[in-house]
Enzyme design. Structure first.
Site, PDB file in Angstrom:
ATOM      1  N   GLU A  43      -4.854  13.693   9.635  1.00  0.00           N
ATOM      2  CA  GLU A  43      -5.551  13.240   8.440  1.00  0.00           C
ATOM      3  C   GLU A  43      -6.863  12.628   8.901  1.00  0.00           C
ATOM      4  OE1 GLU A  43      -6.080  10.081   4.976  1.00  0.00           O
ATOM      5  OE2 GLU A  43      -5.510   9.623   7.035  1.00  0.00           O
ATOM      6  N   ARG A  82       2.465  14.174   9.879  1.00  0.00           N
ATOM      7  CA  ARG A  82       1.097  14.009   9.408  1.00  0.00           C
ATOM      8  C   ARG A  82       0.627  12.700  10.015  1.00  0.00           C
ATOM      9  NH1 ARG A  82      -1.146  10.546   5.719  1.00  0.00           N
ATOM     10  NH2 ARG A  82      -2.997  11.184   4.553  1.00  0.00           N
ATOM     11  N   ASP A  97      -1.660   9.759  10.228  1.00  0.00           N
ATOM     12  CA  ASP A  97      -2.534   9.094   9.275  1.00  0.00           C
ATOM     13  C   ASP A  97      -3.701   8.401   9.975  1.00  0.00           C
ATOM     14  OD1 ASP A  97      -2.814   8.057   6.389  1.00  0.00           O
ATOM     15  OD2 ASP A  97      -2.844   6.199   7.547  1.00  0.00           O
ATOM     16  N   ASN A 142      -2.875   4.121  12.889  1.00  0.00           N
ATOM     17  CA  ASN A 142      -4.022   3.245  13.081  1.00  0.00           C
ATOM     18  C   ASN A 142      -3.695   1.764  12.925  1.00  0.00           C
ATOM     19  OD1 ASN A 142      -7.079   2.811  13.145  1.00  0.00           O
ATOM     20  ND2 ASN A 142      -6.526   1.875  11.200  1.00  0.00           N
ATOM     21  N   HIS A 143      -2.765   1.425  12.030  1.00  0.00           N
ATOM     22  CA  HIS A 143      -2.555   0.035  11.686  1.00  0.00           C
ATOM     23  C   HIS A 143      -1.101  -0.215  11.308  1.00  0.00           C
ATOM     24  CE1 HIS A 143      -3.866   2.295   8.057  1.00  0.00           C
ATOM     25  NE2 HIS A 143      -2.812   1.720   7.529  1.00  0.00           N
ATOM     26  N   GLN A 200      -3.583  -4.943   6.535  1.00  0.00           N
ATOM     27  CA  GLN A 200      -3.242  -3.860   7.457  1.00  0.00           C
ATOM     28  C   GLN A 200      -4.091  -3.974   8.731  1.00  0.00           C
ATOM     29  OE1 GLN A 200      -4.118  -0.720   4.656  1.00  0.00           O
ATOM     30  NE2 GLN A 200      -1.960  -0.304   4.267  1.00  0.00           N
ATOM     31  N   ASP A 241       0.846  -1.200   0.000  1.00  0.00           N
ATOM     32  CA  ASP A 241       0.000   0.000   0.000  1.00  0.00           C
ATOM     33  C   ASP A 241       0.879   1.246   0.000  1.00  0.00           C
ATOM     34  OD1 ASP A 241      -2.187   1.711   0.103  1.00  0.00           O
ATOM     35  OD2 ASP A 241      -2.391   1.579   2.283  1.00  0.00           O
ATOM     36  N   LEU A 273      -8.598   5.279  15.597  1.00  0.00           N
ATOM     37  CA  LEU A 273      -7.633   4.656  16.511  1.00  0.00           C
ATOM     38  C   LEU A 273      -8.297   3.688  17.478  1.00  0.00           C
ATOM     39  CD1 LEU A 273      -5.278   7.661  17.379  1.00  0.00           C
ATOM     40  CD2 LEU A 273      -5.100   5.995  15.513  1.00  0.00           C
ATOM     41  N   HIS A 278      -1.297  12.061  -2.972  1.00  0.00           N
ATOM     42  CA  HIS A 278      -0.890  10.720  -3.377  1.00  0.00           C
ATOM     43  C   HIS A 278      -2.056   9.746  -3.463  1.00  0.00           C
ATOM     44  CE1 HIS A 278      -1.084  10.769   0.984  1.00  0.00           C
ATOM     45  NE2 HIS A 278      -1.288   9.468   0.938  1.00  0.00           N
ATOM     46  N   ASP A 279      -3.180  10.082  -2.856  1.00  0.00           N
ATOM     47  CA  ASP A 279      -4.350   9.219  -2.881  1.00  0.00           C
ATOM     48  C   ASP A 279      -5.275   9.605  -4.032  1.00  0.00           C
ATOM     49  OD1 ASP A 279      -3.774   7.551  -0.718  1.00  0.00           O
ATOM     50  OD2 ASP A 279      -4.572   8.992   0.728  1.00  0.00           O
TER      51      ASP A 279
END
Length: 584
Positions: free
Chosen positions: A271, A227, A229, A131-132, A197, A89, A234, A340-341
């Site tokens: 984010e 940044r 993410d 988060n992961h 993930q 990813d 969470l 980037h997304d």
């Protein structure tokens, strides 16, 4: 004219330290509002410049190109993940929070990069995926093999996949559930994103302690912030949708307290792809000036810029800004056009999403997840006037602008590449082999350079636009200069101005003298024609009666404001930035 050398990746001019750079001051004496006036620049290490010649960008290559960013006028470089990762990813599947992917370099290279950036007056923030982790992370491998061991409850495990039923599936085009079965542990694990993930279990204090230690590791190396993410996800709790829970905000307050205590002059950027009413919570307590993140992305405003211009109506932008609550004094929005997304369409209605797909993603390959995987120039059909209008909105709407690498020269994309790789192709420096990105054999490039007749590197590159003073690159550089000359853009209030034409968006950015860095008033009137056709309008400027508008890009004085509505005629997709000069 720039003296930067673009012909060879190994040739760069000597470092010229910035005179009176704010980074020369002790951290306790630096400007706490630097991020409000900053122009950010997102760049993938993998995509920018290859110093080693192996076909993949690296940290040393990024260091070689810092003079270009200094010349452009960038204030802060944002690096997406460059940590160790199986790269399923784009690096957001982290397998080691304190290790650098070997093909990018090592920690020594990174420290040299940060020091070189600081020598040029540039700051550095990096992505941190809170988060992961990747399913290849040592923590997850230990958790699945030894459920009773020290990492057994580092992730969210269950005997079935019935829990957290209200949590939406974010990657709905690839995932059918937020749970995946692990054959080794014989249980299901929870994931809000891809199945490779797994989500960390933040209810476990050991997880929070590990994350804090990883944050401090990078801060100790001298970076200027993170940044953060995917922070809305969470914590998890049954009976909720697993987003924006109070526990997540409590942990972010702990992170902010640690940063304020031990690492002043650094910034936390959230984010949080949420509606403004929810996103504003990530700034924290307003009475205390904000005690969570210093910045948060304003996701909903981005697709509405695209909708407004295609419809020729200011209503989508005006409406979302009217719905945006005020934020604490010490905080700032981050705004962007592309990154980037994919161009995310989560924060729009179903009808608006269908409209965006029909207008901007006519080929099914252009879609990804709930969004559109295209760069700015192709989205706008390479229309220079539209690109300039969009950039003018980016640089003048409330918040700090974030540029995506290559958009300053109008780079294209490659919809034939998988996932979101189409917008992550090599930076186009020169018309030479591999776009000047790498000296390797073209077949070794991590992704092929853009080669089509419109956006190909032979035509669209930094070298040619550096020598052409009418290029998009020079225009962007000039806009950054003008923004910096007028502190109202970064620090001032936002007030919409009544316009008699719905296609014309007008607003004032105003900073009183007592809040301005130079002690003088800064008042800027921005007028944007969102229609492709010329439009007349009359503006209600009675509060600025007797002021003489001076156009910022050319310094031309317009007629004084009187007692009647102020008339303007706008070119198609044209815009004006005026300084409202009371001395006129």
């Amino acid at each position: 004219m720039s003296d930067i050398t673009t012909a060879g990746a190994q040739q760069t001019p000597p470092v010229e330290p910035v005179a009176d750079s704010p980074l020369d001051l002790p951290k306790s004496e630096r400007d706490p509002d630097w991020f409000k006036r900053a122009v950010f620049y997102e760049v993938f290490v993998r995509s920018f410049n290859d110093a080693s010649g192996d076909g993949t960008g690296d940290i040393k290559g990024l260091t070689e190109r810092l003079d270009y960013l200094q010349w452009l006028g960038i204030d802060c470089v944002w690096l997406p993940p460059f940590f160790k990762s199986p790269l399923r990813d784009g690096g957001y599947d982290v397998s080691d929070y304190t290790g650098i992917l070997e093909e990018f370099g090592d920690l020594g290279d990174f420290v040299e990069f940060v020091e070189a950036a600081h020598a040029r007056g540039l700051r550095v923030i990096i992505d941190f995926v809170m988060n992961h982790t990747s399913d290849q992370h040592q923590w997850f491998q230990s958790s699945r093999s030894d459920p009773q061991g020290p990492y057994g409850d580092f992730y969210v495990w269950a005997d079935d996949d019935a829990g957290m039923a209200e949590a939406r599936i974010i990657f709905s085009d690839t995932e059918t559930s937020n749970w995946s079965f692990d054959p080794e542990r014989r249980q299901y694990y929870f994931h809000r994103f891809f199945s490779h993930q797994p989500d960390l279990n933040y209810h476990n204090p050991k997880v929070r302690k590990k994350i804090m230690a990883a944050l401090r590791f990078w801060l100790d190396l001298g970076i200027d912030g993170f940044r953060l993410d995917a922070v809305p996800y969470l914590f998890h709790r049954e009976g909720t949708n697993g987003e924006n829970l109070p526990e997540s905000h409590e942990f972010l307050r702990e992170v902010r307290a640690m940063v304020d205590r031990s690492y002043p002059d650094t910034v936390l950027l959230a984010e949080a792809n949420q509606w403004p009413a929810d996103a504003v919570d990530y700034f924290g307590n307003a009475e205390g000036g904000g005690d969570e993140c210093h910045m948060a992305f304003h996701f909903p405003v981005m697709p509405r810029i695209f909708m407004a211009v295609r419809r020729g109506s200011a209503q989508p932008i005006a409406e979302i800004l009217a719905q945006t609550p005020s934020i604490p004094e010490g905080c700032q929005w981050g705004i962007f056009l592309r990154n980037h997304d994919e161009l995310t369409l989560e924060m729009v209605t179903d009808e608006e999403r269908d409209y965006m797909y029909s207008e901007y993603a006519k080929d099914p390959r252009m879609k990804a997840n709930v969004g559109i995987r295209r760069r700015l120039a192709p989205l706008l059909d390479n229309d220079r006037r539209q690109i300039e209008l969009f950039s003018a909105l980016l640089f003048s709407l409330p918040g700090s602008p974030v540029l995506y690498y290559g958009d300053e020269i109008g780079m294209g994309d490659n919809i034939w590449l998988g996932d979101r790789d189409g917008v992550r192709t090599p930076m186009q420096w020169t018309p030479d082999r591999n776009a000047g990105f790498s000296k390797c054999d073209p077949g070794r490039l991590y992704l092929p350079a853009i080669m089509d007749p419109v956006y190909g590197y032979q035509r669209t590159n930094v070298e040619s636009q550096t020598t052409d003073t009418s290029s998009l690159l020079h225009w962007t550089k000039r806009m950054i200069e003008v923004r910096k000359e007028n502190p109202a853009f970064g620090l001032g209030s936002y007030t919409e101005v009544a316009s008699t034409n719905e296609a014309v968006l007008a607003f004032v950015r105003e900073l009183p003298a007592d809040k301005a860095p130079d002690g003088t008033d800064s008042v800027v009137l921005c007028v944007m024609n969102l229609s492709r056709y010329p439009q007349p309008t009359e503006l209600d400027l009675t509060q600025f009666r007797a002021a003489e508008p001076v156009e910022l890009l050319g310094g031309v004085a317009f007629r004084k404001v009187g007692d009647v509505p102020y008339p303007l005629t706008m070119a198609g997709h044209g815009f004006f930035w005026f300084r409202l000069d009371e001395r006129g």
